[in-house]
Scaffold this active site. Sequence first.
Site, PDB file in Angstrom:
ATOM      1  N   CYS A  87       0.936  -1.252  -0.065  1.00 56.38           N
ATOM      2  CA  CYS A  87       0.053   0.002   0.059  1.00 56.38           C
ATOM      3  C   CYS A  87       0.822   1.258  -0.028  1.00 56.38           C
ATOM      4  O   CYS A  87       0.649   2.067  -0.889  1.00 56.38           O
ATOM      5  CB  CYS A  87      -1.230  -0.003   1.237  1.00 56.38           C
ATOM      6  N   HIS A 141      -2.973   1.240   6.832  1.00 52.28           N
ATOM      7  CA  HIS A 141      -3.291   1.083   5.346  1.00 52.28           C
ATOM      8  C   HIS A 141      -3.358   2.567   4.901  1.00 52.28           C
ATOM      9  O   HIS A 141      -3.582   3.392   5.488  1.00 52.28           O
ATOM     10  CB  HIS A 141      -4.497   0.323   5.105  1.00 52.28           C
ATOM     11  N   HIS A 153      -5.989   2.213  -4.253  1.00 53.50           N
ATOM     12  CA  HIS A 153      -5.057   1.754  -3.197  1.00 53.50           C
ATOM     13  C   HIS A 153      -4.540   0.374  -3.870  1.00 53.50           C
ATOM     14  O   HIS A 153      -5.046  -0.070  -4.611  1.00 53.50           O
ATOM     15  CB  HIS A 153      -5.405   1.475  -1.862  1.00 53.50           C
TER      16      HIS A 153
END
Length: 205
Positions: A87, A141, A153
Amino acid sequence: MLNRLATLVPLALTVFLTGCAGQALQQEFAAPKRVSLIQEPSQKDLAALNDGYRLPALADSILARGFGLLGTPYRYGGNSAVTGFDCSGFIGYLFREEAGIKLPRSTREMITLDAPRVARNELQAGDLIFFNNRGRGQVSHVGVYIGNGRFLHSVSRRSGGVRVDSLQNSYWSSSYLQAKRALVLASESKQAQAGRSLVLAAQHD
């Protein structure tokens, strides 16, 4: 006849001098406008340029690159289109390649960026969005907001790698932590380049 001409001379001279004075006055007022076109832009001008034009352009560029990477596999520790992305590697790649911004490698460092924090109802395309696990624990994240309640993402292998998700999704909604406007960290050299372009455009108008 000569007497009549003699009477008209002072009048003609007055009209002529008034006309010259008016023309000189116009030139006096017009001169600063010509000079201002070649002056270096002030910091205030650059800030206005940055807010009004530069940030949306950078966001568009970042998102265009991101959309071109949809489906790129997830890889832990990955930060390139060749190896795949985790991420933070994905976000770091986009901002480095398209905005010249070097972001920290981990989400825990990225969330401490000295950038404006943005309320959830004021998100704009290009803002970084941070998540944890359903409100439990530290940040885990990060994604980039693309507008209309959606974000881009890189998520786990079984979820397909780089993809688009909605903040209305129950998991992401409950995991939402905060957002930051990292685009304001764009390098000063790029701001100066944009300012010079503005001056050159003004000179050619």
